[in-house]
Every structure is written in structure tokens, then in C-alpha cells.
Scaffold this motif. Sequence first.
Motif, PDB file in Angstrom:
ATOM      1  N   HIS A  18       0.847  -1.184   0.000  1.00 11.29           N
ATOM      2  CA  HIS A  18       0.000   0.000   0.000  1.00 11.29           C
ATOM      3  C   HIS A  18       0.885   1.237   0.000  1.00 11.29           C
ATOM      4  CE1 HIS A  18      -3.544  -2.400   0.605  1.00 11.29           C
ATOM      5  NE2 HIS A  18      -2.947  -3.025   1.605  1.00 11.29           N
ATOM      6  N   LYS A  19       0.601   2.105  -0.938  1.00 10.08           N
ATOM      7  CA  LYS A  19       1.353   3.355  -1.004  1.00 10.08           C
ATOM      8  C   LYS A  19       0.668   4.357  -0.088  1.00 10.08           C
ATOM      9  CE  LYS A  19       2.933   2.698  -5.713  1.00 10.08           C
ATOM     10  NZ  LYS A  19       2.938   3.233  -7.075  1.00 10.08           N
ATOM     11  N   ARG A  20       1.471   5.002   0.696  1.00 10.09           N
ATOM     12  CA  ARG A  20       0.919   6.035   1.566  1.00 10.09           C
ATOM     13  C   ARG A  20       0.764   7.307   0.762  1.00 10.09           C
ATOM     14  NH1 ARG A  20       3.232   6.477   7.468  1.00 10.09           N
ATOM     15  NH2 ARG A  20       1.426   5.432   8.314  1.00 10.09           N
ATOM     16  N   ARG A  21      -0.371   7.854   0.880  1.00 11.85           N
ATOM     17  CA  ARG A  21      -0.605   9.119   0.197  1.00 11.85           C
ATOM     18  C   ARG A  21      -0.026  10.247   1.035  1.00 11.85           C
ATOM     19  NH1 ARG A  21      -6.509   9.033  -2.586  1.00 11.85           N
ATOM     20  NH2 ARG A  21      -6.234   7.045  -3.657  1.00 11.85           N
ATOM     21  N   ALA A  22       0.592  11.123   0.344  1.00 13.42           N
ATOM     22  CA  ALA A  22       1.136  12.286   1.041  1.00 13.42           C
ATOM     23  C   ALA A  22      -0.031  13.166   1.499  1.00 13.42           C
ATOM     24  CB  ALA A  22       2.057  13.066   0.125  1.00 13.42           C
ATOM     25  N   THR A  23       0.047  13.582   2.717  1.00 18.77           N
ATOM     26  CA  THR A  23      -1.025  14.436   3.239  1.00 18.77           C
ATOM     27  C   THR A  23      -0.838  15.843   2.688  1.00 18.77           C
ATOM     28  OG1 THR A  23       0.260  14.885   5.218  1.00 18.77           O
ATOM     29  CG2 THR A  23      -1.319  13.087   5.323  1.00 18.77           C
ATOM     30  N   LYS A  24      -1.933  16.397   2.241  1.00 20.74           N
ATOM     31  CA  LYS A  24      -1.896  17.763   1.695  1.00 20.74           C
ATOM     32  C   LYS A  24      -2.110  18.757   2.833  1.00 20.74           C
ATOM     33  CE  LYS A  24      -3.600  16.454  -2.819  1.00 20.74           C
ATOM     34  NZ  LYS A  24      -4.614  16.672  -3.828  1.00 20.74           N
ATOM     35  N   THR A  25      -1.333  19.750   2.791  1.00 17.01           N
ATOM     36  CA  THR A  25      -1.521  20.778   3.813  1.00 17.01           C
ATOM     37  C   THR A  25      -2.632  21.723   3.353  1.00 17.01           C
ATOM     38  OG1 THR A  25       0.185  22.121   2.793  1.00 17.01           O
ATOM     39  CG2 THR A  25       0.868  20.659   4.568  1.00 17.01           C
ATOM     40  N   LYS A  26      -3.403  22.091   4.272  1.00 19.04           N
ATOM     41  CA  LYS A  26      -4.502  23.008   3.963  1.00 19.04           C
ATOM     42  C   LYS A  26      -3.977  24.432   3.983  1.00 19.04           C
ATOM     43  CE  LYS A  26      -8.158  20.137   5.728  1.00 19.04           C
ATOM     44  NZ  LYS A  26      -9.310  20.051   6.607  1.00 19.04           N
ATOM     45  N   THR A  27      -4.316  25.117   2.952  1.00 17.90           N
ATOM     46  CA  THR A  27      -3.926  26.508   2.912  1.00 17.90           C
ATOM     47  C   THR A  27      -5.152  27.371   3.138  1.00 17.90           C
ATOM     48  OG1 THR A  27      -4.166  26.524   0.532  1.00 17.90           O
ATOM     49  CG2 THR A  27      -1.976  26.161   1.423  1.00 17.90           C
ATOM     50  N   GLY A  28      -4.967  28.366   3.867  1.00 18.15           N
ATOM     51  CA  GLY A  28      -5.895  29.267   4.359  1.00 18.15           C
ATOM     52  C   GLY A  28      -7.040  29.763   3.719  1.00 18.15           C
TER      53      GLY A  28
END
Length: 157
Positions: free
Chosen positions: A147-157
Motif C-alpha cells: 500500500h502506497k501512503r498518500r502524502a497528506t496535503k496541507t490546507k492553505t488558508g
Amino acid sequence: MAFTSFIGRVLFASVFILSAYQEFNEFGVDGGLAGKTLKPKFDIFAKLVHSNTGAQLPEIEAKHLVAAAIAFKGVGGILFIFGSSFGAFLLLLHQLVATPIVYDFYNYDSESKEFNQLFIKFTQNMALFGALMFFIGMKNLIPRSQHKRRATKTKTG
């Protein structure tokens, strides 16, 4: 690497597939030449098993033994080409059953010519058995799916 592995499996399985094809062409009504040579060897093997273990092997017609060998080698070889562990298990089962019956070096004096020829062929088939066990072992070491871990996206304001 994958192409080299595929070619290796094709070359390895060709031993079994070509043997099955030859036996199929000679099969006839009675199992062909393979059936004629296998029946006395199977009878001797059955007597040997009975005398050493007390177990009675079932009476099987030679043509049924040859038909099973053709099926195991043909289907197992084709599946093995595509990397199937089930195909390797079929070939392994064929080797396990057929090798001690067909290459009965233990029925000859160790100084005879037949003993040496049968023993060499027996050891070659044991090498094929070992290669199949190695394939199955290596196949089981490889994880089925990573299983490939998905990179977590940072939330921008």
C-alpha cells in the motif's frame, strides 16, 4: 528484470510442457509408450511401499496415470510461465509422485549401468523439485500488495 524472469520461467516450464505434449501425441488407447513403461514400475513401487509401510496403494490403470501426468505437467507448466504458485504446486506434485516411480534406481545393484543412469536422472529431477520449492519460497517472500501512503496535503488558508 521482469523480462529475464519471464524467459527463465518459459525455459524451465518448457521441459514439462514439451514432455506433456510428447506423451499426449503418443497416448492412444492404452496410454502409449509411457503407459507401457510406467505400469511395471508402478507395480514394483506399490509392492515396495506395501512391504515397507504396510499401506496398500490403489490399483490404477496406466493410462490414467499418464493422463494425470500430462494434465499436471501441461496445466502446471502453462500456469508457471505466468508466475502462478498454483502452477508450481502442480509441477511439484507431479515431481513428488513421478520421480521415485519412474527413476527406480533403488531396484538395481549399485554397480550396474542401469543404477547409474537412473540415479543421475533421479538427481536431476530432484534438482527440478528444489527449483520449484525455491520459486514457491521466493514467491511467498514477496508481499502481495504494498500500500502506497498518500502524502497528506496541507490546507492553505
